[in-house]
Design a protein around this motif. Structure first.
Motif, mmCIF file in Angstrom:
data_model
loop_
_atom_site.group_PDB
_atom_site.id
_atom_site.type_symbol
_atom_site.label_atom_id
_atom_site.label_comp_id
_atom_site.label_asym_id
_atom_site.label_seq_id
_atom_site.Cartn_x
_atom_site.Cartn_y
_atom_site.Cartn_z
ATOM 1 N N ILE A 94 0.830 -1.201 0.000
ATOM 2 C CA ILE A 94 0.000 0.000 0.000
ATOM 3 C C ILE A 94 0.864 1.250 0.000
ATOM 4 N N THR A 95 1.937 1.258 0.780
ATOM 5 C CA THR A 95 2.843 2.407 0.796
ATOM 6 C C THR A 95 3.456 2.627 -0.580
ATOM 7 N N GLY A 96 3.871 1.544 -1.228
ATOM 8 C CA GLY A 96 4.434 1.656 -2.573
ATOM 9 C C GLY A 96 3.429 2.173 -3.583
ATOM 10 N N VAL A 97 2.223 1.648 -3.552
ATOM 11 C CA VAL A 97 1.188 2.063 -4.507
ATOM 12 C C VAL A 97 0.796 3.519 -4.276
ATOM 13 N N VAL A 98 0.615 3.909 -3.026
ATOM 14 C CA VAL A 98 0.253 5.298 -2.728
ATOM 15 C C VAL A 98 1.368 6.244 -3.172
ATOM 16 N N THR A 99 2.614 5.859 -2.944
ATOM 17 C CA THR A 99 3.741 6.688 -3.383
ATOM 18 C C THR A 99 3.764 6.812 -4.902
ATOM 19 N N MET A 100 3.567 5.696 -5.609
ATOM 20 C CA MET A 100 3.536 5.757 -7.072
ATOM 21 C C MET A 100 2.383 6.621 -7.574
ATOM 22 N N LEU A 101 1.207 6.484 -6.967
ATOM 23 C CA LEU A 101 0.068 7.308 -7.376
ATOM 24 C C LEU A 101 0.315 8.785 -7.087
#
Length: 165
Positions: A144-151
């Motif tokens: 989730i941290t990775g996806v939120v950062t990418m978004l």
């Protein structure tokens, strides 16, 4: 409604950001107020060595009957929470693969997704117990941290997403 509302608002394009921010803030504020405000007071009343949860407080303060009532209410609440979570996950997955989440034709598809998730979750928890649950929570946190950062990077770096003054 808090659990299901956040995901449902996120899936509704017209309300997505405001719905997620509003529902998430609403659900988080209550938890923080309860933990910081009532937590120390309950711990003091019950005693640090004998009370860890609301059920312990109910048993110590009000007796066995209230303890059983709090246990039943907690189990019912968790049942509603899990049903809402599985329903949300089924709807989000259906949306991601291009299926409709409205009408009777989507019920069987989203129900199959929810049942599959429930069986998988029950299986790994029954086989490996709490360590498996903690591992999957950590894994979800990293993803989730990775996806939120990418978004965040993707939405803030695109020229078309800039607001004009």
């Amino acid at each position: 409604w808090i659990v299901y509302g956040t995901t449902e608002m996120g899936a509704t394009r017209a309300l997505s950001w405001w719905g997620v921010i509003g529902y998430s803030t609403g659900s988080a504020v209550i938890g923080v107020v309860m933990a910081l405000g009532l937590g120390p007071m309950i711990k003091k009343r019950v005693g640090a060595e004998s009370g860890y949860a609301a059920t312990d407080f109910a048993l110590r303060r009000y007796g066995r009957l209230m303890h059983l009532l709090v246990v039943c209410i907690s189990c019912f609440y968790m049942y509603i929470y899990i049903v809402a979570e599985y329903t949300s996950l089924g709807n989000v997955y259906a949306t991601l693969v291009g299926k409709s989440v409205e009408g009777n034709d989507s019920k069987s598809y989203t129900t199959r997704i929810a049942v599959t998730l429930a069986v998988m979750t029950w299986s790994y928890t029954a086989l490996a117990g709490l360590p498996a649950s903690i591992f999957t929570d950590k894994f979800q946190g990293v993803v989730i941290t990775g996806v939120v950062t990418m978004l965040l990077v993707a939405t803030t770096s695109l020229k078309r997403n800039e607001l004009s003054a």
